[in-house]
Design a protein around this motif. Structure first.
Motif, mmCIF file in Angstrom:
data_model
loop_
_atom_site.group_PDB
_atom_site.id
_atom_site.type_symbol
_atom_site.label_atom_id
_atom_site.label_comp_id
_atom_site.label_asym_id
_atom_site.label_seq_id
_atom_site.Cartn_x
_atom_site.Cartn_y
_atom_site.Cartn_z
ATOM 1 N N PRO A 1 2.419 0.080 6.799
ATOM 2 C CA PRO A 1 2.913 -0.772 7.883
ATOM 3 C C PRO A 1 1.792 -1.476 8.652
ATOM 4 O O PRO A 1 2.004 -2.525 9.240
ATOM 5 N N SER A 2 0.573 -0.900 8.651
ATOM 6 C CA SER A 2 -0.565 -1.562 9.316
ATOM 7 C C SER A 2 -1.851 -1.138 8.609
ATOM 8 O O SER A 2 -1.882 -0.086 7.954
ATOM 9 N N PRO A 3 -2.934 -1.934 8.714
ATOM 10 C CA PRO A 3 -4.175 -1.603 7.991
ATOM 11 C C PRO A 3 -4.715 -0.208 8.320
ATOM 12 O O PRO A 3 -5.275 0.467 7.467
ATOM 13 N N GLU A 4 -4.507 0.246 9.571
ATOM 14 C CA GLU A 4 -5.035 1.557 9.970
ATOM 15 C C GLU A 4 -4.433 2.682 9.140
ATOM 16 O O GLU A 4 -5.065 3.718 8.894
ATOM 17 N N THR B 1 3.693 -10.665 8.592
ATOM 18 C CA THR B 1 3.166 -9.551 9.391
ATOM 19 C C THR B 1 3.944 -9.430 10.694
ATOM 20 O O THR B 1 4.395 -8.345 11.080
ATOM 21 N N LYS C 1 6.777 -6.511 11.700
ATOM 22 C CA LYS C 1 6.578 -5.706 12.917
ATOM 23 C C LYS C 1 7.843 -5.738 13.770
ATOM 24 O O LYS C 1 8.309 -4.717 14.262
ATOM 25 N N THR D 1 8.250 -2.343 6.264
ATOM 26 C CA THR D 1 6.930 -2.469 5.649
ATOM 27 C C THR D 1 6.691 -3.910 5.213
ATOM 28 O O THR D 1 7.536 -4.528 4.577
ATOM 29 N N ASN D 2 5.516 -4.410 5.573
ATOM 30 C CA ASN D 2 5.156 -5.787 5.241
ATOM 31 C C ASN D 2 4.880 -5.926 3.745
ATOM 32 O O ASN D 2 4.010 -5.245 3.204
ATOM 33 N N ASP E 1 1.075 -8.485 3.304
ATOM 34 C CA ASP E 1 -0.013 -8.385 4.272
ATOM 35 C C ASP E 1 -1.304 -8.863 3.593
ATOM 36 O O ASP E 1 -1.285 -9.324 2.447
#
Ligand SMILES: NC(=O)c1ccc[n+]([C@@H]2O[C@H](COP(=O)([O-])OP(=O)(O)OC[C@H]3O[C@@H](n4cnc5c(N)ncnc54)[C@H](OP(=O)(O)O)[C@@H]3O)[C@@H](O)[C@H]2O)c1
Length: 325
Positions: A77-80, A262, A266, A271-272, A275
Motif C-alpha cells: 500500500p505504500s513504499p515503507e 496513488t 489511498k 492496494t495501488n 505505483d
C-alpha cells in the motif's frame, strides 16, 4: 526433514507445502490468516502469528532442519511497507534464529530478480552481476540478502523471476485481460522477460534445501528460454482460447497515471496497482536472468516452458472458479 515455512498460505507457499507433505517431510507453517490455511494439507502444523513474532525476544520457534522464508509483499500500500516486510522482518528473522538454542541446517530466503534490477535486452543477469534495484521492493530484497549472508548458519537466497501457476491472485489479472481479448505493453518494443513455472520454483526450493554445504549462496531461478511480453500475451491467449490484441501504451502516459493511481488507491483504501514500483518494473527494457549456476551446483533445471506453465495456471484458475471457462 522438518521445515518452518513463512508465507505458507501464499501462492508459492501453498504449492511448496503440498510438495513437501507429498515427499514425506514435516511442515510447520507460520499462519497469520487462519482462513487462508484451509488450502494447506491437513498434515501441516500451524504456528499462529505474523512476522512480528520474530521481533519478540521471548519467541521460541519450533526446532526444524530448514527454514524457508517466503513471506513478503509484492504489491504494498505504500513504499515503507516494502521495507517493513521485505527487509525489517528478514533482519528480525535472522536475529530470532540466532537467539534459538538450536540452529537450522539452512535458511532459504526468497529474494527476487527485482533485487538485481533490469538486465540488458540481450544478456541475462548472472550471480556475478552487481545488484542495481530500481524500486523500493527490489531495494529491500537486495539489502535483506546481505543480512541473510551474515547468519552463523548456512543460507541460500534465491531470486525468482516472474512465476506463473495456479491460484496466484497477482497474475490472474493478466489472464482475465487476455480472456477479454486485450493485452497491454509499455513502449515500442516488448519488454524481454525470464519466466518460471511455480512447479519449477518448488523443485528448486527442494534442491536448495537438500544442499548440505556450509556457507552462503545466491541463485537465480528461471526457465532457460527467455521470452518477451508480446509472446507472453500470445501464449496466455492460447491458454485461455482467445486471440489477444496487444495495445502499446507510451511510458509517459503510464508515468502520468502513477500519482492519480496513488491518490485514488489511498482514498479508496485499496492496494495501488500502478505505483512507482510497478511503473519502473513494467517500463524497464528487460528483466532476464540465468539459472546456469543453480544447474551447475545442484543439478536443478526448469522442466516447464512458458506454454506449459500458462496452461497449468489456466487449468487451476478455472478449477477454482477464479477464471470463467
Ligand atoms: N510470485 C512471483 O512472481 C515472485 C517473483 C519473485 C519473488 N517472489 C517472492 O516470493 C515470495 C512469495 O511470493 P508469493 O507470490 O507466494 O506471494 P503471496 O501470494 O503474496 O504470498 C505472500 C505470503 O506472505 C505472507 N505475509 C505477508 N506479510 C506478512 C506478515 N506481515 N506476517 C506474516 N505473513 C505475511 C502472506 O500471508 P497471508 O496469506 O496471511 O496474506 C502470504 O502467505 C515473496 O517474498 C515474493 O517477494 C515472488
Amino acid at each position: 526433514m522438518r521445515y518452518l515455512i513463512t508465507g505458507a498460505t501464499g501462492f508459492i507457499g501453498t504449492h511448496l507445502c503440498r510438495a513437501l507433505v507429498a515427499r514425506g517431510d514435516e511442515v510447520v507453517a507460520l499462519v497469520r490468516t487462519p482462513a487462508k490455511a484451509s488450502n494447506l494439507p491437513a498434515a501441516v502444523e500451524h504456528l499462529a502469528g505474523d512476522l512480528g513474532l520474530f521481533a519478540d525476544p521471548s519467541t521460541r520457534l519450533p526446532e526444524v532442519d530448514v527454514v524457508v522464508h517466503l513471506a513478503g509483499v509484492v504489491a504494498a500500500p505504500s513504499p515503507e511497507v516494502y521495507d517493513q516486510i521485505n527487509y525489517d522482518a528478514v533482519v528480525d528473522l535472522v536475529a530470532c534464529l540466532e537467539r534459538q538454542s538450536w540452529k537450522p541446517k539452512r535458511l532459504l530466503f526468497t529474494s527476487s530478480l527485482a533485487a538485481a534490477g533490469p538486465s540488458p535486452r540481450d544478456r541475462p543477469h548472472t550471480e556475478q552481476d552487481a545488484l542495481a534495484p530500481i524500486d523500493p521492493y527490489g531495494d529491500a530484497k537486495a539489502r535483506a540478502e546481505r543480512v541473510v549472508a551474515t547468519a552463523t548458519f548456512p543460507t541460500t537466497s534465491f531470486r525468482p523471476c516472474i512465476v506463473f501457476g495456479p491460484d496466484d491472485p497477482a497474475t490472474l489479472t493478466l489472464f482475465k485481460s487476455a480472456q477479454s481479448g486485450v493485452g497491454m505493453r509499455v513502449g515500442r518494443e516488448p519488454q524481454r522477460l525470464s519466466v518460471v513455472d511455480v512447479r519449477d520454483v518448488v523443485s528448486a526450493i527442494l534442491a536448495m534445501s537438500d544442499d548440505t554445504r556450509e556457507g552462503h549462496f545466491t541463485y537465480y531461478v528461471s526457465h532457460p528460454q527467455a521470452t518477451d511480453l508480446d509472446a507472453i500475451w500470445g501464449a496466455i491467449g492460447e491458454a485461455v482460447g482467445k486471440r489477444v490484441r496487444v495495445l502499446p501504451v507510451p511510458a509517459a502516459v503510464l508515468r502520468a497515471i502513477v500519482p492519480v493511481a496513488t491518490l485514488g488507491s489511498k482514498l479508496l483504501g485499496i492496494t495501488n496497482q500502478m505505483d512507482m514500483k510497478q511503473y519502473r518494473q513494467v517500463s524497464a527494457p528487460a528483466f532476464l536472468c540465468s539459472s546456469a549456476a543453480l544447474t551447475k551446483d545442484l543439478g536443478w533445471r526448469a522442466q516447464h516452458g512458458l506454454a506449459d506453465a500458462l496452461r497449468n495456471a489456466v487449468a487451476g484458475y478455472r478449477a477454482s472458479g477464479a477464471l470463467p471457462r
